[in-house]
Design a protein around this motif. Structure first.
Motif, short mmCIF file in Angstrom:
data_model
loop_
_atom_site.label_atom_id
_atom_site.label_comp_id
_atom_site.label_asym_id
_atom_site.label_seq_id
_atom_site.Cartn_x
_atom_site.Cartn_y
_atom_site.Cartn_z
N MET A 1 27.27 38.62 41.70
CA MET A 1 28.45 38.16 40.96
C MET A 1 28.17 36.77 40.36
SD MET A 1 31.75 39.24 43.26
CE MET A 1 32.06 40.94 43.69
N SER A 2 28.84 36.47 39.27
CA SER A 2 28.64 35.20 38.58
C SER A 2 29.43 34.09 39.24
CB SER A 2 29.09 35.34 37.13
OG SER A 2 30.51 35.51 37.08
N GLY A 3 29.11 32.85 38.80
CA GLY A 3 29.86 31.71 39.30
C GLY A 3 31.33 31.79 38.95
N ALA A 4 31.62 32.35 37.78
CA ALA A 4 33.02 32.50 37.37
C ALA A 4 33.75 33.47 38.28
CB ALA A 4 33.09 32.98 35.92
N GLN A 5 33.06 34.52 38.68
CA GLN A 5 33.68 35.49 39.60
C GLN A 5 33.93 34.87 40.97
OE1 GLN A 5 30.58 38.45 38.85
NE2 GLN A 5 32.15 39.91 38.21
N ARG A 6 32.99 34.05 41.42
CA ARG A 6 33.19 33.37 42.70
C ARG A 6 34.38 32.42 42.62
NH1 ARG A 6 28.78 29.25 44.75
NH2 ARG A 6 30.34 27.63 44.94
N ALA A 7 34.48 31.68 41.53
CA ALA A 7 35.60 30.77 41.35
C ALA A 7 36.93 31.52 41.35
CB ALA A 7 35.44 29.98 40.06
N GLU A 8 36.95 32.71 40.74
CA GLU A 8 38.17 33.52 40.72
C GLU A 8 38.52 33.99 42.13
OE1 GLU A 8 41.51 35.73 39.63
OE2 GLU A 8 40.47 34.04 38.70
N LEU A 9 37.53 34.40 42.90
CA LEU A 9 37.78 34.82 44.28
C LEU A 9 38.30 33.65 45.11
CD1 LEU A 9 34.70 37.12 44.95
CD2 LEU A 9 37.10 37.84 44.91
N GLU A 10 37.74 32.48 44.90
CA GLU A 10 38.21 31.30 45.65
C GLU A 10 39.64 30.94 45.27
OE1 GLU A 10 35.31 28.29 44.91
OE2 GLU A 10 33.85 29.13 46.34
N ARG A 11 39.97 31.11 43.97
CA ARG A 11 41.34 30.85 43.54
C ARG A 11 42.30 31.83 44.20
NH1 ARG A 11 45.00 32.75 40.26
NH2 ARG A 11 43.68 34.48 39.58
N ARG A 12 41.91 33.11 44.26
CA ARG A 12 42.76 34.12 44.90
C ARG A 12 42.90 33.83 46.40
NH1 ARG A 12 40.87 39.98 42.39
NH2 ARG A 12 41.25 39.49 40.19
N LEU A 13 41.81 33.41 47.02
CA LEU A 13 41.88 33.08 48.45
C LEU A 13 42.90 31.98 48.68
CD1 LEU A 13 40.77 33.34 51.34
CD2 LEU A 13 39.01 31.67 50.71
N ALA A 14 42.85 30.93 47.89
CA ALA A 14 43.80 29.84 48.04
C ALA A 14 45.23 30.31 47.83
CB ALA A 14 43.46 28.71 47.06
N GLN A 15 45.44 31.20 46.87
CA GLN A 15 46.78 31.74 46.62
C GLN A 15 47.30 32.51 47.83
OE1 GLN A 15 46.37 34.07 43.01
NE2 GLN A 15 47.34 32.46 41.77
N HIS A 16 46.45 33.34 48.40
CA HIS A 16 46.87 34.14 49.56
C HIS A 16 47.15 33.25 50.77
CE1 HIS A 16 46.13 37.64 47.25
NE2 HIS A 16 44.81 37.66 47.37
N VAL A 17 46.38 32.19 50.93
CA VAL A 17 46.63 31.25 52.02
C VAL A 17 48.00 30.60 51.82
CG1 VAL A 17 45.93 29.05 53.05
CG2 VAL A 17 44.21 30.81 52.56
N ASP A 18 48.26 30.13 50.60
CA ASP A 18 49.54 29.48 50.31
C ASP A 18 50.72 30.43 50.52
OD1 ASP A 18 48.25 27.14 49.67
OD2 ASP A 18 48.28 27.49 47.50
N ALA A 19 50.50 31.71 50.22
CA ALA A 19 51.57 32.71 50.35
C ALA A 19 51.72 33.22 51.78
CB ALA A 19 51.30 33.88 49.41
N GLY A 20 50.78 32.88 52.65
CA GLY A 20 50.84 33.36 54.03
C GLY A 20 50.49 34.83 54.16
#
Length: 240
Positions: A1-20
């Motif tokens: 996967m590309s760096g952009a894909q990793r950044a997107e996964l990290e963004r989603r991870l942070a969103q899910h953490v914030d949402a509980g």
């Protein structure tokens, strides 16, 4: 996967953490860990600030697997957490120090001792737990921080310090624990009851705790006293 894909996964991870949303968090964290290896550690450690997986999820298991597979990278990331301006990351860092390499505990102990004096009570409590387990081993520096911790203004720190002092069985520590039997916080009194188990000089304090106004504290003291009686009877038994 590309760096952009990793950044997107990290963004989603942070969103899910914030949402509980722990299920989605764990799913994304697992993809990051298995796809990017050590490069995923910063994002997973940030996610661990808000949830150390007390809910039984797999985030912490993935972090531990990365620690095992990439010990040098893991050590660097943990040390960065310990030195962070973010108290949540410092807390994760102290936890990480306890699990990366037990053979280095004497080298890492000063960092945990320093964390026991941290401005944030959550970091201090984490350090008390570490000093009472892998970093204790009768080290006088650990003992000094723990004995100060039982008088900490934060109840969570006092709870962790009381539990951490269990391994020291001398009269000085027993006296500190006896004093905590009158603590204003019920959780501190609860853990004090358990820490007084099988301690000469702690019986009177246990009896006071057995009459505590809080039902859970009282039940803990009664259970400790019963276990102590059983242990005393077993040690005094002489078979034919």
């Amino acid at each position: 996967m590309s760096g952009a894909q990793r950044a997107e996964l990290e963004r989603r991870l942070a969103q899910h953490v914030d949402a509980g949303d722990t299920a989605a968090r764990d799913a994304v964290a697992h993809v990051l860990a298995t796809t990017y290896g050590a490069a995923a550690l910063p994002a997973l450690l940030r996610a661990s600030v808000h949830d150390r997986n007390d809910d039984g999820g797999s985030l912490q298991l993935d972090v531990l697997e990365l620690f095992k597979a990439w010990p040098a990278e893991a050590s660097a990331q943990i040390l960065a957490c310990v030195a962070s301006d973010d108290p949540g990351l410092r807390r994760v860092g102290v936890w990480g120090l306890s699990v990366i390499d037990w053979s280095r505990r004497h080298e890492l102990l000063p960092l945990v001792v320093e964390a026991g004096l941290d401005a944030d009570p959550r970091v201090r409590a984490e350090a008390m737990g570490a000093l009472g387990s892998i970093f204790g081993a009768d080290d006088p520096r650990a003992r000094a921080v723990l004995t100060a911790g039982v008088r900490d203004p934060d109840a969570g720190v006092r709870c962790a310090a009381v539990q951490g002092l269990y391994q020291w069985r001398d009269e000085e520590v027993t006296a500190l624990l006896v004093a905590r039997a009158g603590d204003a916080d019920r959780a501190v009194r609860f853990w004090t009851a358990w820490a007084l188990s099988r301690r000469p000089g702690g019986q009177a304090a246990l009896e006071r705790l057995a009459a505590d106004r809080d039902a859970e504290v009282s039940a803990a003291a009664h259970e400790v006293m019963a276990l102590d009686r059983c242990a005393s009877g077993a040690s005094g038994h002489r078979g034919p």
